[in-house]
Design an enzyme around this catalytic site. Structure first.
Site, PDB file in Angstrom:
ATOM      1  N   ASP A  66      11.839  -5.814   7.893  1.00  0.00           N
ATOM      2  CA  ASP A  66      10.714  -5.971   6.959  1.00  0.00           C
ATOM      3  C   ASP A  66      10.866  -5.019   5.770  1.00  0.00           C
ATOM      4  O   ASP A  66      10.661  -5.408   4.613  1.00  0.00           O
ATOM      5  CB  ASP A  66       9.354  -5.774   7.664  1.00  0.00           C
ATOM      6  CG  ASP A  66       9.349  -4.638   8.676  1.00  0.00           C
ATOM      7  OD1 ASP A  66      10.416  -4.021   8.894  1.00  0.00           O
ATOM      8  OD2 ASP A  66       8.283  -4.364   9.256  1.00  0.00           O
ATOM      9  N   LYS A 112      15.398  -5.140  14.011  1.00  0.00           N
ATOM     10  CA  LYS A 112      13.987  -4.847  14.274  1.00  0.00           C
ATOM     11  C   LYS A 112      13.906  -4.270  15.687  1.00  0.00           C
ATOM     12  O   LYS A 112      13.125  -4.729  16.527  1.00  0.00           O
ATOM     13  CB  LYS A 112      13.173  -6.140  14.106  1.00  0.00           C
ATOM     14  CG  LYS A 112      11.671  -5.965  14.130  1.00  0.00           C
ATOM     15  CD  LYS A 112      11.086  -5.364  12.874  1.00  0.00           C
ATOM     16  CE  LYS A 112       9.602  -5.115  13.045  1.00  0.00           C
ATOM     17  NZ  LYS A 112       8.980  -4.472  11.873  1.00  0.00           N
ATOM     18  N   ASP A 136      18.572 -16.025   1.337  1.00  0.00           N
ATOM     19  CA  ASP A 136      17.830 -16.807   0.332  1.00  0.00           C
ATOM     20  C   ASP A 136      17.138 -15.857  -0.643  1.00  0.00           C
ATOM     21  O   ASP A 136      17.107 -16.106  -1.853  1.00  0.00           O
ATOM     22  CB  ASP A 136      16.774 -17.706   0.993  1.00  0.00           C
ATOM     23  CG  ASP A 136      17.361 -19.027   1.489  1.00  0.00           C
ATOM     24  OD1 ASP A 136      18.558 -19.049   1.836  1.00  0.00           O
ATOM     25  OD2 ASP A 136      16.627 -20.025   1.538  1.00  0.00           O
TER      26      ASP A 136
HETATM   27 MG    MG Z   1      18.916 -21.038   4.965  1.00  0.00          MG
END
Ligand code: MG
Ligand code: NAI
Length: 361
Positions: A224, A191, A252
């Protein structure tokens, strides 16, 4: 294998996954919650695949802290010191940690200088699941916002984000080397438009490393936008190189394409030491019910075999056993399917049976 007992971030030059002998002593830390249910399955599978491995149990975690007043007892460090690798379950973190309590996994990563966190996500052979995803997130594992330098006066809270050139270059070289053995593409996620100093340094180090690997395509993406593309077109990614926090979150997200958190493996890699752990946590909502999916833990064990112990063949065997069990429709309740779900132990037994078939031909 603990080179430096102080919790100091050290930087050594080589960025190649380490190779130790073909034998190995593995320290097993089940931890908390479903760590007690999934880790034994991973141990059994590894034992069946590589019978010369030796496993030594040690305790650590929140349950250990409540019982003994320390999250990582001294004798656990001693076992770790004599071990070639660590198999780790999961640990519960209290929402408001008592003074002096530090997340166990973060302590281990920093004290053992486990500078890289490899988190693959590949489409599982489950009918109806999106196919064609095969990516590897290479996450810097020792710095960024996870250095534990937070302060607050009650009105203003500050967290320091530390990025160093040395750590950024080391993780970048590892990502490019891994890409050379895969589809030869690295996506650098940052970023730097908003964080030009910290992310800018990470980005610069990644692109200077890229110059050493002309055969590997390199692209960059703001984090993002990356979150969006990972949801929309995960097939386009091969190796994803990212600082610590972004890698935690994106992995995740990516785990969805592999069948969810119960399926996602990871390996923390250092110089001469590695810690394998499923991406999931201690899952208090299902702990003790015997229904946790052990595949994330089992595949983490396979990563330990491949990337740390140099035992590619055995790693591939474990992965093939997992593939066959899933292709038969065997599943714990977290996975979709037509057949009724099975319990953790039954899935473990099925993996052992498939392994026997594979090794006996
Ligand atoms: Mg984690
Ligand atoms: P979690 O990963 O433990 O659980 C999230 C959801 O996924 C839950 O609904 C859980 O039942 C499900 N799930 C996770 N693993 C599964 C498996 N193997 N099989 C089937 N379902 C599974 O994350 P959560 O709930 O945010 O955290 C619980 C605790 O774990 C917290 O104390 C957290 O701090 C800790 N944690 C520890 C980690 C580690 O040890 N590396 C990583 C993430 C969380």
């Amino acid at each position: 294998m603990i080179r430096d007992p102080s919790p100091v971030i050290r930087h050594e030059n080589p960025s190649q996954p380490s190779r130790v002998t073909r034998h190995g002593r593995i320290c097993v830390i089940e931890g908390d919650g479903i760590g007690h249910e999934v880790t034994p399955v991973a141990v059994e599978v590894l034992q069946a695949t590589a019978p010369d491995l030796e496993f030594i149990s040690a305790e650590a975690g929140w349950e250990c802290f409540l019982r003994r007043g320390v999250p990582i007892p001294e004798e656990t460090w001693e076992v770790i010191e004599r071990a070639d690798g660590i198999l780790f379950g999961a640990i519960s973190a209290p929402p408001e940690p008592p003074p002096g309590y530090r997340a166990v996994i973060i302590t281990l990563r920093q004290r053992l200088n486990l500078f890289a966190n490899l988190r693959p996500a590949a489409s599982p052979p489950i009918p109806g699941f999106r196919q064609g995803v095969d990516l590897l997130i290479v996450r810097e594992n020792t710095e960024g916002l996870y250095v534990g330098k937070e302060r607050s006066d009650g009105e203003v809270a500050v967290a320091e984000r530390i990025i160093t050139r040395a750590a950024s270059e080391r993780i970048a070289h590892l990502a490019f080397r891994l890409a050379q053995k895969r589809r030869r593409k690295v996506t650098v996620v940052h970023k730097a438009n908003v964080l030009p100093k910290t992310c800018g340094l990470f980005r610069g180090a990644a692109f200077s490393a890229a110059a050493d690997y002309p055969g590997v395509e390199v692209e960059e993406m703001l984090v993002d936008a990356m979150a969006m593309w990972l949801a929309k077109s995960p097939e386009r990614f091969d190796v994803v190189l990212t600082p610590n926090l972004f890698g935690d979150i994106l992995s995740d997200e990516a785990s969805v394409w592999a069948g969810g958190l119960g399926m996602a493996p990871s390996l923390n890699l250092g110089e001469g030491v590695a810690l394998a752990e499923p991406v999931h946590g201690s899952a208090p909502d299902i702990a003790g019910k015997g229904i946790a999916n052990p595949i994330g833990a089992v595949l983490s064990g396979a990563m330990l075999l491949r990337y740390h112990l140099g035992r590619e063949e055995e790693a591939a065997l474990v992965e093939e056993a997992v593939r066959r069990v899933l292709a038969e429709g065997l599943r714990t309740p977290d996975l979709p399917g037509d057949r009724p779900p099975v319990r953790t132990e039954e899935l473990g037994r099925a993996l052992l049976t498939r392994l026997k078939e594979l090794t006996w031909g």
